[in-house]
Design an enzyme around this catalytic site. Structure first.
Site, PDB file in Angstrom:
ATOM      1  N   ILE A 188      32.606  29.466  38.493  1.00  0.00           N
ATOM      2  CA  ILE A 188      34.008  29.446  38.061  1.00  0.00           C
ATOM      3  C   ILE A 188      34.876  30.460  38.805  1.00  0.00           C
ATOM      4  O   ILE A 188      36.088  30.380  38.777  1.00  0.00           O
ATOM      5  CB  ILE A 188      34.170  29.619  36.527  1.00  0.00           C
ATOM      6  N   GLN A 225      34.636  33.234  42.470  1.00  0.00           N
ATOM      7  CA  GLN A 225      33.834  33.884  43.504  1.00  0.00           C
ATOM      8  C   GLN A 225      34.704  34.885  44.237  1.00  0.00           C
ATOM      9  O   GLN A 225      35.727  34.536  44.802  1.00  0.00           O
ATOM     10  CB  GLN A 225      33.292  32.825  44.465  1.00  0.00           C
ATOM     11  N   GLU A 246      32.803  40.750  45.584  1.00  0.00           N
ATOM     12  CA  GLU A 246      31.749  41.531  44.945  1.00  0.00           C
ATOM     13  C   GLU A 246      30.771  40.702  44.123  1.00  0.00           C
ATOM     14  O   GLU A 246      29.618  41.083  43.965  1.00  0.00           O
ATOM     15  CB  GLU A 246      32.381  42.595  44.016  1.00  0.00           C
ATOM     16  N   ALA A 247      31.274  39.616  43.530  1.00  0.00           N
ATOM     17  CA  ALA A 247      30.428  38.897  42.584  1.00  0.00           C
ATOM     18  C   ALA A 247      30.744  37.410  42.523  1.00  0.00           C
ATOM     19  O   ALA A 247      31.839  36.977  42.866  1.00  0.00           O
ATOM     20  CB  ALA A 247      30.592  39.511  41.197  1.00  0.00           C
ATOM     21  N   ILE A 251      30.807  34.424  39.660  1.00  0.00           N
ATOM     22  CA  ILE A 251      30.808  34.218  38.219  1.00  0.00           C
ATOM     23  C   ILE A 251      30.429  32.766  37.945  1.00  0.00           C
ATOM     24  O   ILE A 251      31.089  31.854  38.444  1.00  0.00           O
ATOM     25  CB  ILE A 251      32.205  34.480  37.603  1.00  0.00           C
ATOM     26  N   ASP A 255      42.225  47.009  36.799  1.00  0.00           N
ATOM     27  CA  ASP A 255      42.679  45.772  37.445  1.00  0.00           C
ATOM     28  C   ASP A 255      43.438  44.921  36.423  1.00  0.00           C
ATOM     29  O   ASP A 255      43.095  43.767  36.183  1.00  0.00           O
ATOM     30  CB  ASP A 255      41.464  45.011  38.002  1.00  0.00           C
TER      31      ASP A 255
END
Length: 218
Positions: free
Chosen positions: A8, A10, A13-14, A16, A119
């Site tokens: 869902i 990108q 860092e990660a 999801i 953030d």
């Protein structure tokens, strides 16, 4: 219904993914880093974010991490709802104002507990459909607000007024950029909700300094 994880989001860092009503945040391996160092960094950042999320979930609407054996993954309940960045502008102004006041109140609670989100944008806020995500007990204290804060990946613990002011400043910039039509009305509502913070007047003073600095940077 397929059980394959659905990506869902990108970022750098990660990744999801959504899997069986659970959100998995998977920190990406960086091939340019020595693998031992990379593992250490991912471990530290994941641990730090889990700690922040766990603390935040006690005070505001935020997904409470579920324990997992993987050092570089965070597992959380999926919050069904709308990403605020995509929907805020479509609501009547009165509702937008109510939402923004709730946002301000939630930020004040985080800040009073020394949590800096790092953030604050409407992309990191979910307007939840069901007040309580599956697997969590309903908490009457939190029920009146259905705004969930997500992604504490840049968050940290600090009691400095400066850091709190910068947190608010980022949200102000985000509202101006993304919701420019009513951003001035909306940020006033955020500040009005934030007044619940014990240090709000000092933080607002510091915010003026932060903004002056920002202007000379260009």
């Amino acid at each position: 219904e397929t059980m394959t994880p659905k990506i869902i989001a990108q970022g750098a860092e990660a990744i999801i993914t959504l899997e069986k009503n659970l959100i998995l945040k998977n920190r990406i391996k960086k091939s340019y880093r020595i693998s031992e160092l990379d593992e250490k960094i991912r471990k530290q950042r994941t641990k730090k974010e889990i700690k922040l999320l766990t603390k935040a979930a006690e005070i505001i609407n935020s997904p409470l991490p579920i324990e997992t054996k993987d050092f570089d993954k965070i597992q959380m309940p999926y919050i069904e709802g709308k990403r605020l960045s995509e929907h805020l502008d479509s609501f009547p102004l009165k509702k937008q104002k109510t939402i923004c006041k709730q946002i301000g109140t939630s930020i004040s609670k985080l800040h009073d507990n020394e949590i800096i989100h790092g953030d604050l944008t409407t992309s990191n806020m979910i307007l939840s459909k069901n007040k309580t995500p599956k697997g969590e007990k309903s908490d009457p204290k939190k029920a009146q607000s259905s705004i969930y804060f997500i992604d504490f990946g840049l968050g940290y613990i600090s009691r400095k007024y400066e850091d709190k002011a910068v947190d608010l400043h980022l949200l102000k910039q985000a509202l101006e950029a993304k919701h420019f039509k009513n951003w001035e009305i909306l940020i006033k509502e955020v500040f009005s909700g934030y007044k619940k913070s014990k240090d709000s007047s000092i933080v607002f003073e510091r915010l003026k300094t932060v903004e002056k600095r920002g202007r000379y940077k260009h």
